[in-house]
Design a protein around this motif. Structure first.
Motif, PDB file in Angstrom:
ATOM      1  N   ARG A   1      26.245  43.833  14.762  1.00 44.37           N
ATOM      2  CA  ARG A   1      25.065  44.676  14.541  1.00 44.37           C
ATOM      3  C   ARG A   1      25.209  45.483  13.251  1.00 44.37           C
ATOM      4  O   ARG A   1      24.261  45.601  12.469  1.00 44.37           O
ATOM      5  CB  ARG A   1      24.872  45.615  15.728  1.00 44.37           C
TER       6      ARG A   1
ATOM      7  N   ARG B   1      15.852  42.697  14.216  1.00 46.55           N
ATOM      8  CA  ARG B   1      16.934  42.252  15.094  1.00 46.55           C
ATOM      9  C   ARG B   1      17.901  43.400  15.383  1.00 46.55           C
ATOM     10  O   ARG B   1      18.335  43.584  16.522  1.00 46.55           O
ATOM     11  CB  ARG B   1      17.685  41.085  14.435  1.00 46.55           C
TER      12      ARG B   1
ATOM     13  N   ARG C   1      17.294  46.577  15.442  1.00 45.38           N
ATOM     14  CA  ARG C   1      16.696  47.627  16.273  1.00 45.38           C
ATOM     15  C   ARG C   1      16.815  47.319  17.765  1.00 45.38           C
ATOM     16  O   ARG C   1      16.831  48.238  18.587  1.00 45.38           O
ATOM     17  CB  ARG C   1      15.222  47.816  15.908  1.00 45.38           C
ATOM     18  N   ASP C   2      16.885  46.044  18.117  1.00 45.42           N
ATOM     19  CA  ASP C   2      16.965  45.664  19.529  1.00 45.42           C
ATOM     20  C   ASP C   2      18.418  45.359  19.898  1.00 45.42           C
ATOM     21  O   ASP C   2      18.955  44.309  19.566  1.00 45.42           O
ATOM     22  CB  ASP C   2      16.087  44.437  19.798  1.00 45.42           C
TER      23      ASP C   2
ATOM     24  N   LYS D   1      19.710  44.469  22.510  1.00 45.61           N
ATOM     25  CA  LYS D   1      19.889  43.318  23.399  1.00 45.61           C
ATOM     26  C   LYS D   1      20.360  42.077  22.635  1.00 45.61           C
ATOM     27  O   LYS D   1      20.985  41.190  23.211  1.00 45.61           O
ATOM     28  CB  LYS D   1      18.582  42.995  24.126  1.00 45.61           C
ATOM     29  N   ASN D   2      20.022  42.028  21.356  1.00 42.05           N
ATOM     30  CA  ASN D   2      20.446  40.881  20.548  1.00 42.05           C
ATOM     31  C   ASN D   2      21.955  40.812  20.368  1.00 42.05           C
ATOM     32  O   ASN D   2      22.472  39.789  19.909  1.00 42.05           O
ATOM     33  CB  ASN D   2      19.771  40.945  19.167  1.00 42.05           C
TER      34      ASN D   2
ATOM     35  N   THR E   1      21.935  48.999  27.009  1.00 41.66           N
ATOM     36  CA  THR E   1      20.532  48.606  27.211  1.00 41.66           C
ATOM     37  C   THR E   1      19.914  49.286  28.423  1.00 41.66           C
ATOM     38  O   THR E   1      18.727  49.094  28.705  1.00 41.66           O
ATOM     39  CB  THR E   1      20.418  47.087  27.413  1.00 41.66           C
TER      40      THR E   1
END
Length: 262
Positions: free
Chosen positions: A72, A86, A88-89, A91-92, A141
């Motif tokens: 990240r 990508r 910002r989330d 979960k990725n 998350t």
């Protein structure tokens, strides 16, 4: 796995684990088929298999999920809109481990936790809640992952260290005895159905004689016997009472190799 021979006692242990919905803890000599049981059950019942091979550095959390913060951070260096979306989330950057994947799978599955005794002594205790509740929380998350179908969990141990009592209480235990001669014949025939009977009998006699040598550091196991027979069949080598051809297939240390020479 048509060549895996499931004993009545082991079949019963699997059945008990399914009834009680508790993990099945298997112990026994290396090479007695502990790890292969998970493959056999998954194939026989056409269930997905999730494998977790434990190492000395393994942490319990790794079997649930892994947050790749380094990836990240690396992606955040790129200003492109797609990359920023990508990043910002979070979960990725979450990857589920073997238990996590089994919990998330809508179907029943089999989970193999292989050689749990390799890890730190606290490793089993760190899984108690997850094995009891069949769920875990991902703080990054804020998600709770709960098993839709309780998986059949098969755990193997080579007795390298004692497992905590609290963990043992939550498991169904089975010790896989080393196969006796008649059972070993079944195993050999499952792998090599066309083997010459005389060769098999001579190989078995020599093999079990070797296993009786008290000074051996490591007694040859089923897998080593099968490898040895494979070499004998491939080369056409015959067996006599005064020599052990391809001894390096059976003996795995310098001390044991010297014992056989004497």
């Amino acid at each position: 796995m048509a060549d895996y021979i499931l004993s009545d006692e082991l079949r019963e242990a699997v059945h008990v684990a399914e009834i009680t919905m508790r993990p099945l803890l298997l112990k026994g000599e290396p090479g007695t088929g502990k790890t292969l049981l998970a493959n056999y059950v998954a194939e026989a019942r056409k269930l997905p298999l999730f494998r977790w091979h434990v190492k000395s550095t393994s942490l319990a959390k790794e079997g649930l999920y892994f947050y790749d913060a380094v990836a990240r951070l690396n992606d955040s260096r790129f200003p492109e809109e797609e990359a920023m979306l990508r990043v910002r989330d979070v979960k990725n950057y979450i990857r589920l481990g073997a238990l996590g994947e089994a919990f998330a799978d809508p179907k029943k599955s089999v989970v193999l936790i292989d050689e749990i005794d390799k890890a730190d002594i606290e490793f089993p205790n760190d899984l108690l809640l997850e094995l009891d509740k069949m769920e875990f929380f991902i703080p990054e998350t804020k998600e709770m992952i709960t098993a839709k179908e309780r998986p059949l969990i098969i755990i193997t141990s080579n007795n390298e260290k004692e497992l905590p009592d609290a963990f043992l209480r939550r498991c169904i235990f089975h010790y896989i005895e080393f196969p006796k001669r008649e059972a070993m014949k079944e195993i050999i025939l499952a792998h090599y159905p066309r083997i010459n009977t005389e060769l098999m009998e001579k190989a078995l006699a020599m093999f079990y004689t070797i296993r009786k040598i008290e000074s051996l550091r490591k007694k040859p196991s089923t897998s080593e016997l099968l490898d040895w027979i494979q070499v004998l069949l491939h080369t056409g080598e015959t067996l006599s009472s005064d020599q052990i051809p391809f001894a390096g297939t059976l003996f795995k240390s310098e001390e044991d190799y010297r014992v056989h020479l004497n």
